[in-house]
Design a protein around this motif. Structure first.
Motif, mmCIF file in Angstrom:
data_model
loop_
_atom_site.group_PDB
_atom_site.id
_atom_site.type_symbol
_atom_site.label_atom_id
_atom_site.label_comp_id
_atom_site.label_asym_id
_atom_site.label_seq_id
_atom_site.Cartn_x
_atom_site.Cartn_y
_atom_site.Cartn_z
ATOM 1 N N ALA A 86 -1.113 -38.671 -20.400
ATOM 2 C CA ALA A 86 -0.711 -37.386 -19.783
ATOM 3 C C ALA A 86 0.447 -36.780 -19.059
ATOM 4 N N VAL A 87 1.034 -37.973 -18.436
ATOM 5 C CA VAL A 87 2.373 -37.523 -17.699
ATOM 6 C C VAL A 87 3.510 -37.660 -18.771
ATOM 7 N N GLY A 88 3.084 -38.431 -19.860
ATOM 8 C CA GLY A 88 4.129 -38.531 -20.931
ATOM 9 C C GLY A 88 4.487 -37.074 -21.663
ATOM 10 N N ARG A 89 3.563 -36.152 -21.433
ATOM 11 C CA ARG A 89 3.615 -34.886 -22.231
ATOM 12 C C ARG A 89 4.657 -33.938 -21.445
ATOM 13 N N ILE A 90 4.563 -34.360 -20.038
ATOM 14 C CA ILE A 90 5.551 -33.440 -19.069
ATOM 15 C C ILE A 90 6.865 -34.219 -18.626
ATOM 16 N N VAL A 91 7.188 -35.365 -19.066
ATOM 17 C CA VAL A 91 8.372 -36.148 -18.634
ATOM 18 C C VAL A 91 9.149 -36.552 -19.721
ATOM 19 N N GLY A 92 10.187 -36.887 -19.545
ATOM 20 C CA GLY A 92 11.103 -37.309 -20.749
ATOM 21 C C GLY A 92 11.104 -38.903 -20.597
ATOM 22 N N ARG A 93 10.895 -39.503 -19.422
ATOM 23 C CA ARG A 93 10.968 -40.860 -19.073
ATOM 24 C C ARG A 93 10.207 -41.556 -19.684
ATOM 25 N N ASP A 94 10.528 -43.080 -19.878
ATOM 26 C CA ASP A 94 9.629 -44.017 -20.254
ATOM 27 C C ASP A 94 8.220 -44.102 -19.433
ATOM 28 N N VAL A 95 7.185 -44.152 -20.061
ATOM 29 C CA VAL A 95 5.960 -44.113 -19.284
ATOM 30 C C VAL A 95 5.161 -44.998 -19.492
ATOM 31 N N ALA A 96 5.258 -46.084 -20.393
ATOM 32 C CA ALA A 96 4.567 -47.117 -20.980
ATOM 33 C C ALA A 96 4.397 -48.317 -19.677
#
Length: 308
Positions: free
Chosen positions: A122-132
């Motif tokens: 979900a947060v990966g849809r609104i930020v450009g940073r690596d989220v894994a």
């Protein structure tokens, strides 16, 4: 004129908060920002050629921004002449109160359910940073930072330009802001071609960003000290104001190193508190809602104060 623009802005803010841009509509009719992005992408691929000199690429970038903004102004002028409620509906396309709240709320729901993978998605849809590799605190921090920055880019700045210059001003801002997000980067490929997009976006956000920070600090009941102390640490002349204000309002620490495409990037920190939690993200959403309400009030009061 300014009073009429302010009435349009207030009505559009209320309408967009109520209905947003429904997914069903988005599937059938992509948001106009998608079209703006396609134009800029096509211009970048055609004009930003590596064999051209830095000056040639910079001039091409200036032309791209000017041309895109000019088309946006013409579209705004045309939309402002539409009958009935059409100008209000056209104005809602430049605002993102509802969608921003819904996207951040989706992150919160996953965190509170203990589903870290879903929260990262979900947060990966609104930020450009690596989220894994983000833990729960990292996800909460990313969502809060995006909420604060997007409060300016997606709500305060569009509303400001709508109130000041009507639909042409709103559409011009969205064109410039979209250009900045696509080509206004410091990497070698975009450094010259995207120079005009980045500088114009900085200029158009100077007043709105500081207003956004003030609204967040007021809505949170604190945050002025941290905002005034930390906002200028950000590499951007504008992004630090709402982010530092949110850090101060929540009493948490935001910013710090993050990874983009596997490369660790150093960033300044905002605030003196601990790393945020899911509970802090919930409080951030509450601050956000109150700040939106304060924005409505500011537009209403400003509209009444302006002469016809």
């Amino acid at each position: 004129m300014l009073r009429r623009h302010a009435r349009l802005a207030l009505t559009a803010l209320a309408t967009e908060a109520a209905v947003g841009y429904p997914d069903r509509l988005h599937r059938r009719l992509p948001h106009p920002v998608v079209g703006i992005g396609a134009l800029i992408d096509a211009a970048e691929r055609r004009l930003n050629r590596p064999e051209r000199s830095a000056l040639e690429r910079r001039i091409a970038g200036v032309g791209t921004v000017a041309g895109t903004a000019g088309l946006a102004v013409l579209a705004g002028l045309a939309a402002s002449r539409l009958p009935g409620p059409a100008p209000v509906l056209a104005a809602t396309l430049g605002l993102a109160q509802r969608s921003l709240h819904d996207h951040v709320a989706a992150v919160l729901t996953a965190l509170e359910a203990g589903d870290l993978d879903a929260a990262r998605t979900a947060v990966g849809r609104i930020v450009g940073r690596d989220v894994a590799a983000l833990d729960a605190s990292g996800v909460a921090a990313a969502a809060i930072e995006s909420l604060a920055e997007s409060f300016n880019d997606g709500i305060v700045a569009p509303a400001f330009w709508l109130a000041v210059a009507g639909l042409p001003g709103l559409y011009a801002y969205k064109a410039v802001n979209t250009a900045d997000s696509l080509i206004g980067h410091r990497e070698p490929r975009w450094r010259d071609f995207g120079w005009a997009a980045a500088r114009t976006d900085d200029l158009m956000n100077l007043t709105p960003a500081r207003l956004a920070g003030a609204l967040i600090a007021t809505a949170g009941g604190r945050g002025w000290r941290i905002m005034n102390r930390d906002a200028r640490r950000h590499a951007s002349p504008n992004a630090g104001w709402p982010e530092a204000a949110m850090a101060g309002a929540l009493g948490v620490r935001l910013g710090g190193p993050v990874a983009y495409d596997g490369v660790l990037t150093e960033r300044p920190s905002f605030g003196d508190g601990p790393a945020p939690t899911a509970g802090d993200l919930r409080r951030a959403l509450d601050v956000y809602v109150r700040a939106c309400g304060l924005l409505w009030a500011a537009v209403a009061v400003g509209g009444r104060a302006w002469r016809r």
